[in-house]
Scaffold this motif. Structure first.
Motif, PDB file in Angstrom:
ATOM      1  N   LEU A  94      -7.520  -4.385   8.662  1.00 50.54           N
ATOM      2  CA  LEU A  94      -8.068  -5.184   7.305  1.00 50.54           C
ATOM      3  C   LEU A  94      -7.128  -5.356   6.528  1.00 50.54           C
ATOM      4  O   LEU A  94      -7.485  -6.210   5.167  1.00 50.54           O
ATOM      5  CB  LEU A  94      -9.282  -3.738   6.713  1.00 50.54           C
ATOM      6  CG  LEU A  94     -10.757  -3.447   7.306  1.00 50.54           C
ATOM      7  CD1 LEU A  94     -11.396  -2.504   6.962  1.00 50.54           C
ATOM      8  CD2 LEU A  94     -11.242  -4.457   7.468  1.00 50.54           C
ATOM      9  N   GLY A  95      -6.360  -5.344   6.769  1.00 52.02           N
ATOM     10  CA  GLY A  95      -5.025  -6.038   5.850  1.00 52.02           C
ATOM     11  C   GLY A  95      -4.289  -5.502   4.826  1.00 52.02           C
ATOM     12  O   GLY A  95      -3.834  -6.080   4.374  1.00 52.02           O
ATOM     13  N   ILE A  96      -4.585  -3.923   5.023  1.00 48.02           N
ATOM     14  CA  ILE A  96      -4.342  -2.943   4.483  1.00 48.02           C
ATOM     15  C   ILE A  96      -2.281  -3.200   4.312  1.00 48.02           C
ATOM     16  O   ILE A  96      -1.719  -2.737   2.925  1.00 48.02           O
ATOM     17  CB  ILE A  96      -4.562  -2.115   4.725  1.00 48.02           C
ATOM     18  CG1 ILE A  96      -6.118  -1.865   4.570  1.00 48.02           C
ATOM     19  CG2 ILE A  96      -3.957  -0.870   3.404  1.00 48.02           C
ATOM     20  CD1 ILE A  96      -6.978  -2.080   3.375  1.00 48.02           C
ATOM     21  N   SER A  97      -1.921  -3.303   5.034  1.00 46.83           N
ATOM     22  CA  SER A  97      -0.473  -3.299   5.247  1.00 46.83           C
ATOM     23  C   SER A  97      -0.250  -4.265   4.981  1.00 46.83           C
ATOM     24  O   SER A  97       1.777  -4.097   4.142  1.00 46.83           O
ATOM     25  CB  SER A  97      -0.033  -2.863   7.324  1.00 46.83           C
ATOM     26  OG  SER A  97       1.348  -2.552   7.312  1.00 46.83           O
ATOM     27  N   SER A  98      -0.716  -5.771   5.767  1.00 49.35           N
ATOM     28  CA  SER A  98       0.117  -6.371   4.661  1.00 49.35           C
ATOM     29  C   SER A  98       0.182  -6.520   3.175  1.00 49.35           C
ATOM     30  O   SER A  98       1.343  -7.160   2.471  1.00 49.35           O
ATOM     31  CB  SER A  98      -0.580  -7.892   5.418  1.00 49.35           C
ATOM     32  OG  SER A  98      -1.234  -8.034   6.852  1.00 49.35           O
ATOM     33  N   GLY A  99      -1.207  -6.270   2.568  1.00 43.63           N
ATOM     34  CA  GLY A  99      -1.471  -5.994   0.761  1.00 43.63           C
ATOM     35  C   GLY A  99       0.564  -4.714   0.900  1.00 43.63           C
ATOM     36  O   GLY A  99       0.055  -5.673  -0.553  1.00 43.63           O
ATOM     37  N   GLY A 100       0.016  -3.863   0.997  1.00 49.11           N
ATOM     38  CA  GLY A 100       1.589  -2.612   0.580  1.00 49.11           C
ATOM     39  C   GLY A 100       2.616  -3.521   0.695  1.00 49.11           C
ATOM     40  O   GLY A 100       3.751  -3.379  -0.192  1.00 49.11           O
ATOM     41  N   GLY A 101       2.262  -4.849   1.871  1.00 47.71           N
ATOM     42  CA  GLY A 101       4.106  -5.148   1.848  1.00 47.71           C
ATOM     43  C   GLY A 101       4.131  -6.143   0.935  1.00 47.71           C
ATOM     44  O   GLY A 101       5.224  -6.400   0.700  1.00 47.71           O
ATOM     45  N   PHE A 102       3.224  -6.381   0.336  1.00 47.66           N
ATOM     46  CA  PHE A 102       2.892  -7.892  -0.104  1.00 47.66           C
ATOM     47  C   PHE A 102       3.331  -7.158  -1.826  1.00 47.66           C
ATOM     48  O   PHE A 102       3.651  -7.732  -2.600  1.00 47.66           O
ATOM     49  CB  PHE A 102       1.741  -8.325  -0.499  1.00 47.66           C
ATOM     50  CG  PHE A 102       1.527  -9.660  -1.695  1.00 47.66           C
ATOM     51  CD1 PHE A 102       2.299 -10.657  -0.987  1.00 47.66           C
ATOM     52  CD2 PHE A 102       0.886  -9.554  -2.883  1.00 47.66           C
ATOM     53  CE1 PHE A 102       2.319 -11.691  -2.324  1.00 47.66           C
ATOM     54  CE2 PHE A 102       0.654 -10.132  -3.778  1.00 47.66           C
ATOM     55  CZ  PHE A 102       1.350 -11.391  -3.299  1.00 47.66           C
ATOM     56  N   GLY A 103       3.180  -6.074  -1.826  1.00 46.25           N
ATOM     57  CA  GLY A 103       3.315  -5.357  -3.245  1.00 46.25           C
ATOM     58  C   GLY A 103       4.859  -5.354  -3.360  1.00 46.25           C
ATOM     59  O   GLY A 103       5.211  -5.476  -4.459  1.00 46.25           O
ATOM     60  N   VAL A 104       4.968  -4.840  -2.268  1.00 43.88           N
ATOM     61  CA  VAL A 104       6.995  -4.613  -2.223  1.00 43.88           C
ATOM     62  C   VAL A 104       7.871  -5.482  -2.259  1.00 43.88           C
ATOM     63  O   VAL A 104       8.792  -5.645  -2.794  1.00 43.88           O
ATOM     64  CB  VAL A 104       6.578  -3.505  -1.039  1.00 43.88           C
ATOM     65  CG1 VAL A 104       8.399  -3.425  -1.164  1.00 43.88           C
ATOM     66  CG2 VAL A 104       5.823  -2.264  -0.943  1.00 43.88           C
ATOM     67  N   GLY A 254      -3.748   2.633   2.727  1.00 41.11           N
ATOM     68  CA  GLY A 254      -2.775   2.118   2.294  1.00 41.11           C
ATOM     69  C   GLY A 254      -2.064   2.949   1.458  1.00 41.11           C
ATOM     70  O   GLY A 254      -0.697   2.655   0.970  1.00 41.11           O
ATOM     71  N   SER A 255      -2.109   4.247   0.861  1.00 41.37           N
ATOM     72  CA  SER A 255      -0.961   5.529   1.014  1.00 41.37           C
ATOM     73  C   SER A 255       0.254   5.487   1.919  1.00 41.37           C
ATOM     74  O   SER A 255       0.974   5.179   0.993  1.00 41.37           O
ATOM     75  CB  SER A 255      -1.824   6.747   0.140  1.00 41.37           C
ATOM     76  OG  SER A 255      -1.938   7.048   1.615  1.00 41.37           O
ATOM     77  N   ILE A 256      -0.049   5.791   2.762  1.00 40.14           N
ATOM     78  CA  ILE A 256       1.069   5.986   3.958  1.00 40.14           C
ATOM     79  C   ILE A 256       1.894   4.897   4.108  1.00 40.14           C
ATOM     80  O   ILE A 256       3.550   4.422   3.784  1.00 40.14           O
ATOM     81  CB  ILE A 256       0.223   5.695   5.542  1.00 40.14           C
ATOM     82  CG1 ILE A 256      -0.207   7.795   5.407  1.00 40.14           C
ATOM     83  CG2 ILE A 256       1.920   6.247   6.323  1.00 40.14           C
ATOM     84  CD1 ILE A 256       0.700   9.305   4.946  1.00 40.14           C
ATOM     85  N   THR A 257       1.123   3.122   3.636  1.00 38.13           N
ATOM     86  CA  THR A 257       2.002   2.400   3.667  1.00 38.13           C
ATOM     87  C   THR A 257       2.837   2.344   2.658  1.00 38.13           C
ATOM     88  O   THR A 257       4.280   1.840   2.816  1.00 38.13           O
ATOM     89  CB  THR A 257       1.296   0.202   3.882  1.00 38.13           C
ATOM     90  OG1 THR A 257       0.526   0.550   5.398  1.00 38.13           O
ATOM     91  CG2 THR A 257       1.719   0.023   3.460  1.00 38.13           C
ATOM     92  N   ALA A 258       2.585   2.734   1.172  1.00 38.24           N
ATOM     93  CA  ALA A 258       3.086   2.583   0.020  1.00 38.24           C
ATOM     94  C   ALA A 258       4.283   3.403  -0.104  1.00 38.24           C
ATOM     95  O   ALA A 258       5.105   3.309  -0.573  1.00 38.24           O
ATOM     96  CB  ALA A 258       2.319   2.906  -1.612  1.00 38.24           C
TER      97      ALA A 258
END
Length: 341
Positions: A94-104, A254-258
């Protein structure tokens, strides 16, 4: 007979998890005997102060993070595979990993032209940026889920969100400074270490919040295996279940990616391993089974990545990919995926 078999494998998986946890604590650049670790943890008395520092402030938090990350990614992957009825769906579709990567990426890469390059970035700042990015994409996916009824359309939209965000990250990387790009690349390789006890506690809280809805929806997931139409005939509300899956997966993945960066293959491979071990499609068995296997697998990968006896540590993503990719390939060759769904 089948109940006894399931119980046996649950006990075996739990014992293996404890064993891997202790091995993970003991191995590293400095080898510490298991009996020394147990004595120190239960009595509070350590033979060497250096052992106490290594175990309590570095290895124990890292091992706990490995367990929590394995549980979170495995539960997320199982949800995605069941909901989308796709054996190759994972926690990041669902793009959660990419979203976390975008924030970082905004934090680490955009500093070159936003005027805050050179500032020391803490692990808390990275985690908050990752959570912000993951929540942002989750909000967009939720908006689409509110307008779209078809699950496959939602899957495609989630993948497209991920692709678009990845493209933006590539643009930021192109214009960023070399040092910032190096920091982001290291983050994207994944890491289970470097978190303090406060961060471990917050991660545990997020894991509990994300996993709690699954306890209320086991029957719904079992009914969903036969299709949304059948699930509706059983009194299951597909719209409510869709929201539950999106929110639960968003929080867990999301929390694990963050906090740890993107970790590959665990969420895809472990649910299939659980089906293979317990030979069941019942989510009352698969959810706890996947959690146990996911925690154990990530502990094993982290132990391998520590390169026992060496001061070097491999990126966790490299190890999980080396372990997870052959597992998925073997399962593809061994079983007909269509029979699982």
């Amino acid at each position: 007979m089948k109940t006894n078999r399931n119980a046996f494998f649950f006990i075996l998986a739990a014992v293996a998890l404890v064993f891997l946890f202790l091995i993970n604590l003991g191995l590293g650049s400095v080898s510490i005997p298991v009996d020394t670790i147990l004595s120190g943890l239960f009595t509070g008395e350590w033979e060497k102060l250096s052992h106490r520092e290594i175990i309590l402030n570095y290895r124990f938090p890292k091992s706990l993070v490995a367990v929590m990350a394995g549980i979170a990614l495995s539960l997320s992957g199982l949800q995605m595979q069941t909901f989308f009825r796709n054996p190759l769906a994972g926690p990041y579709v669902l793009g959660i990993s990419s979203g976390g990567g975008f924030g970082v990426a905004i934090l680490l890469l955009a500093g070159s032209f936003l005027g805050f390059s050179g500032i020391v970035i803490s692990s808390w700042a990275t985690a908050i940026a990752g959570i912000f990015g993951a929540v942002s994409v989750l909000a967009l996916v939720s908006l689409v889920a509110w307008r779209v009824r078809d699950s496959m359309t939602l899957l495609i939209v989630g993948i497209m969100f991920g692709a678009a965000v990845s493209a933006i990250i590539s643009v930021l990387a192109f214009f960023s400074e070399a040092e910032a790009l190096k920091l982001y690349t290291i983050w994207s390789m994944g890491s289970l270490g470097g978190l303090g006890w406060n961060q471990v506690g917050l991660l545990g809280l997020l894991l509990a919040i994300g996993a709690f809805p699954l306890l209320l929806a086991t029957r719904s997931f079992n009914a969903l295996l036969l299709g949304e139409t059948y699930a509706e005939s059983m009194g299951i509300n597909p719209v409510r279940l869709r929201w539950l899956v999106i929110i639960s997966t968003g929080i867990l993945a999301g929390s694990i990616t963050a906090f740890c960066g993107p970790i590959a293959f665990v969420g895809i491979a472990v649910p299939h391993l659980a089906r293979l071990v317990w030979k069941s499609a019942d989510h009352r068995i698969l959810f706890p089974g996947s959690a146990l296997l996911g925690a154990g697998l990530l502990l094993l990968c982290d132990t391998i990545g520590q390169l026992p006896g060496s001061a070097q540590t491999l990126p966790i993503n490299a190890v999980t990919s080396l372990v997870g990719a052959p597992v998925v390939i073997a399962l593809v060759l061994k079983r007909n995926f269509s029979k699982e769904f």
